[in-house]
Design a protein around this motif. Structure first.
Motif, PDB file in Angstrom:
ATOM      1  N   ILE A  90       0.871  -1.173   0.000  1.00  0.00           N
ATOM      2  CA  ILE A  90       0.000   0.000   0.000  1.00  0.00           C
ATOM      3  C   ILE A  90       0.903   1.216   0.000  1.00  0.00           C
ATOM      4  O   ILE A  90       1.792   1.331   0.854  1.00  0.00           O
ATOM      5  CB  ILE A  90      -0.927   0.023   1.228  1.00  0.00           C
ATOM      6  N   ASP A  91       0.713   2.093  -0.980  1.00  0.00           N
ATOM      7  CA  ASP A  91       1.520   3.313  -1.032  1.00  0.00           C
ATOM      8  C   ASP A  91       0.764   4.384  -1.807  1.00  0.00           C
ATOM      9  O   ASP A  91      -0.305   4.146  -2.363  1.00  0.00           O
ATOM     10  CB  ASP A  91       2.887   3.049  -1.654  1.00  0.00           C
ATOM     11  N   GLN A  92       1.364   5.553  -1.831  1.00  0.00           N
ATOM     12  CA  GLN A  92       0.724   6.747  -2.392  1.00  0.00           C
ATOM     13  C   GLN A  92       0.997   6.902  -3.879  1.00  0.00           C
ATOM     14  O   GLN A  92       2.098   6.638  -4.352  1.00  0.00           O
ATOM     15  CB  GLN A  92       1.248   7.980  -1.653  1.00  0.00           C
ATOM     16  N   VAL A  93      -0.016   7.364  -4.604  1.00  0.00           N
ATOM     17  CA  VAL A  93       0.124   7.695  -6.017  1.00  0.00           C
ATOM     18  C   VAL A  93       0.683   9.106  -6.119  1.00  0.00           C
ATOM     19  O   VAL A  93       0.247  10.006  -5.395  1.00  0.00           O
ATOM     20  CB  VAL A  93      -1.242   7.605  -6.738  1.00  0.00           C
ATOM     21  N   ASP A  94       1.663   9.289  -6.998  1.00  0.00           N
ATOM     22  CA  ASP A  94       2.282  10.597  -7.163  1.00  0.00           C
ATOM     23  C   ASP A  94       2.539  10.847  -8.644  1.00  0.00           C
ATOM     24  O   ASP A  94       2.281   9.991  -9.484  1.00  0.00           O
ATOM     25  CB  ASP A  94       3.584  10.671  -6.365  1.00  0.00           C
ATOM     26  N   PHE A  95       3.069  12.023  -8.951  1.00  0.00           N
ATOM     27  CA  PHE A  95       3.358  12.422 -10.328  1.00  0.00           C
ATOM     28  C   PHE A  95       4.751  13.015 -10.379  1.00  0.00           C
ATOM     29  O   PHE A  95       5.095  13.890  -9.590  1.00  0.00           O
ATOM     30  CB  PHE A  95       2.332  13.463 -10.780  1.00  0.00           C
ATOM     31  N   SER A  96       5.565  12.520 -11.307  1.00  0.00           N
ATOM     32  CA  SER A  96       6.912  13.052 -11.478  1.00  0.00           C
ATOM     33  C   SER A  96       7.402  12.676 -12.870  1.00  0.00           C
ATOM     34  O   SER A  96       7.019  11.634 -13.405  1.00  0.00           O
ATOM     35  CB  SER A  96       7.851  12.455 -10.422  1.00  0.00           C
ATOM     36  N   ALA A  97       8.255  13.513 -13.435  1.00  0.00           N
ATOM     37  CA  ALA A  97       8.860  13.263 -14.745  1.00  0.00           C
ATOM     38  C   ALA A  97       7.808  12.953 -15.809  1.00  0.00           C
ATOM     39  O   ALA A  97       8.013  12.120 -16.680  1.00  0.00           O
ATOM     40  CB  ALA A  97       9.886  12.133 -14.651  1.00  0.00           C
ATOM     41  N   GLY A  98       6.644  13.616 -15.694  1.00  0.00           N
ATOM     42  CA  GLY A  98       5.611  13.465 -16.695  1.00  0.00           C
ATOM     43  C   GLY A  98       4.784  12.197 -16.613  1.00  0.00           C
ATOM     44  O   GLY A  98       4.026  11.895 -17.526  1.00  0.00           O
ATOM     45  N   ARG A  99       4.921  11.432 -15.526  1.00  0.00           N
ATOM     46  CA  ARG A  99       4.186  10.166 -15.381  1.00  0.00           C
ATOM     47  C   ARG A  99       3.643  10.008 -13.964  1.00  0.00           C
ATOM     48  O   ARG A  99       4.208  10.518 -13.004  1.00  0.00           O
ATOM     49  CB  ARG A  99       5.104   8.972 -15.655  1.00  0.00           C
ATOM     50  N   PHE A 100       2.567   9.241 -13.846  1.00  0.00           N
ATOM     51  CA  PHE A 100       2.016   8.868 -12.554  1.00  0.00           C
ATOM     52  C   PHE A 100       2.708   7.588 -12.099  1.00  0.00           C
ATOM     53  O   PHE A 100       2.994   6.715 -12.909  1.00  0.00           O
ATOM     54  CB  PHE A 100       0.509   8.623 -12.667  1.00  0.00           C
ATOM     55  N   TYR A 101       2.960   7.465 -10.803  1.00  0.00           N
ATOM     56  CA  TYR A 101       3.599   6.257 -10.288  1.00  0.00           C
ATOM     57  C   TYR A 101       3.178   6.000  -8.849  1.00  0.00           C
ATOM     58  O   TYR A 101       2.602   6.857  -8.188  1.00  0.00           O
ATOM     59  CB  TYR A 101       5.129   6.351 -10.391  1.00  0.00           C
ATOM     60  N   ILE A 102       3.446   4.784  -8.392  1.00  0.00           N
ATOM     61  CA  ILE A 102       3.199   4.397  -7.009  1.00  0.00           C
ATOM     62  C   ILE A 102       4.527   4.530  -6.278  1.00  0.00           C
ATOM     63  O   ILE A 102       5.523   3.926  -6.681  1.00  0.00           O
ATOM     64  CB  ILE A 102       2.669   2.956  -6.929  1.00  0.00           C
ATOM     65  N   ILE A 122      -4.489  10.850   1.094  1.00  0.00           N
ATOM     66  CA  ILE A 122      -3.638  11.529   2.064  1.00  0.00           C
ATOM     67  C   ILE A 122      -4.403  12.430   3.019  1.00  0.00           C
ATOM     68  O   ILE A 122      -3.903  12.744   4.087  1.00  0.00           O
ATOM     69  CB  ILE A 122      -2.519  12.334   1.367  1.00  0.00           C
ATOM     70  N   HIS A 123      -5.612  12.818   2.666  1.00  0.00           N
ATOM     71  CA  HIS A 123      -6.384  13.717   3.531  1.00  0.00           C
ATOM     72  C   HIS A 123      -7.292  12.958   4.491  1.00  0.00           C
ATOM     73  O   HIS A 123      -7.353  13.290   5.671  1.00  0.00           O
ATOM     74  CB  HIS A 123      -7.219  14.683   2.679  1.00  0.00           C
ATOM     75  N   ASP A 124      -7.972  11.951   3.998  1.00  0.00           N
ATOM     76  CA  ASP A 124      -8.925  11.213   4.827  1.00  0.00           C
ATOM     77  C   ASP A 124      -8.284  10.076   5.608  1.00  0.00           C
ATOM     78  O   ASP A 124      -8.877   9.572   6.556  1.00  0.00           O
ATOM     79  CB  ASP A 124     -10.052  10.635   3.957  1.00  0.00           C
ATOM     80  N   ASN A 125      -7.092   9.649   5.206  1.00  0.00           N
ATOM     81  CA  ASN A 125      -6.448   8.496   5.830  1.00  0.00           C
ATOM     82  C   ASN A 125      -4.988   8.781   6.168  1.00  0.00           C
ATOM     83  O   ASN A 125      -4.087   8.109   5.658  1.00  0.00           O
ATOM     84  CB  ASN A 125      -6.537   7.274   4.905  1.00  0.00           C
ATOM     85  N   PRO A 126      -4.704   9.742   7.037  1.00  0.00           N
ATOM     86  CA  PRO A 126      -3.317  10.081   7.355  1.00  0.00           C
ATOM     87  C   PRO A 126      -2.571   8.943   8.049  1.00  0.00           C
ATOM     88  O   PRO A 126      -1.341   8.933   8.075  1.00  0.00           O
ATOM     89  CB  PRO A 126      -3.448  11.293   8.278  1.00  0.00           C
ATOM     90  N   GLU A 127      -3.291   7.965   8.559  1.00  0.00           N
ATOM     91  CA  GLU A 127      -2.636   6.839   9.237  1.00  0.00           C
ATOM     92  C   GLU A 127      -1.745   6.061   8.276  1.00  0.00           C
ATOM     93  O   GLU A 127      -0.713   5.509   8.677  1.00  0.00           O
ATOM     94  CB  GLU A 127      -3.657   5.914   9.898  1.00  0.00           C
ATOM     95  N   TYR A 128      -2.102   6.018   6.988  1.00  0.00           N
ATOM     96  CA  TYR A 128      -1.229   5.337   6.020  1.00  0.00           C
ATOM     97  C   TYR A 128       0.109   6.053   5.912  1.00  0.00           C
ATOM     98  O   TYR A 128       1.151   5.435   5.828  1.00  0.00           O
ATOM     99  CB  TYR A 128      -1.886   5.261   4.633  1.00  0.00           C
ATOM    100  N   TYR A 129       0.089   7.386   5.912  1.00  0.00           N
ATOM    101  CA  TYR A 129       1.337   8.154   5.842  1.00  0.00           C
ATOM    102  C   TYR A 129       2.238   7.823   7.031  1.00  0.00           C
ATOM    103  O   TYR A 129       3.428   7.628   6.890  1.00  0.00           O
ATOM    104  CB  TYR A 129       1.042   9.657   5.786  1.00  0.00           C
TER     105      TYR A 129
END
Length: 133
Positions: A90-102, A122-129
């Motif tokens: 389980i991890d966060q979706v992000d955007f970098s270098a023109g692509r979406f990634y986990i 990231i807003h409703d489930n800060p416990e994952y962070y």
């Protein structure tokens, strides 16, 4: 692909909804934001407190749209230097270098879309962070 966004007001801890008739999410058309949209609720000075998150164009295995900032449960379909095939995380979706990634896979999201499931954000489930840090 539909260019769609969602917005979270970090100051007031609430989601902002799009104002286009019949539309889900925010399409960031100028009239949505400025013509009776968010500015009827938020002052210009508070716009720095708004997190805008883009739709990746990919849906999870349950048909839920995946946005930047979502936490997904993903199973690797191929071997990577940092994670082996078949590993689920389980991890966060992000955007970098023109692509979406986990983030935990450091791999492009479209390789994993079939095996992804949105489990929070990231807003409703800060416990994952906290768990991932």
């Amino acid at each position: 692909m539909t260019l769609m966004f969602r917005a979270y007001d970090c100051k007031n801890n609430k989601w902002l909804h799009g104002y286009a008739p019949g539309q889900e999410g925010c399409h960031i058309d100028g009239e949505i934001v400025l013509m009776g949209g968010w500015l009827s609720e938020i002052s210009l000075l508070d716009l720095n407190n708004i997190h805008i998150e883009q739709f990746t164009g990919i849906y999870d295995k349950n048909g839920i749209p995946i946005f930047v900032g979502d936490y997904v449960k993903a199973t690797s379909l191929i071997d990577h230097p940092e994670i082996s095939k078949g590993t689920t995380l389980i991890d966060q979706v992000d955007f970098s270098a023109g692509r979406f990634y986990i983030q935990g896979m450091m791999s492009f999201l479209d390789w994993f879309s079939v095996e992804c499931e949105v489990v929070g954000n990231i807003h409703d489930n800060p416990e994952y962070y906290e768990e991932l840090s």
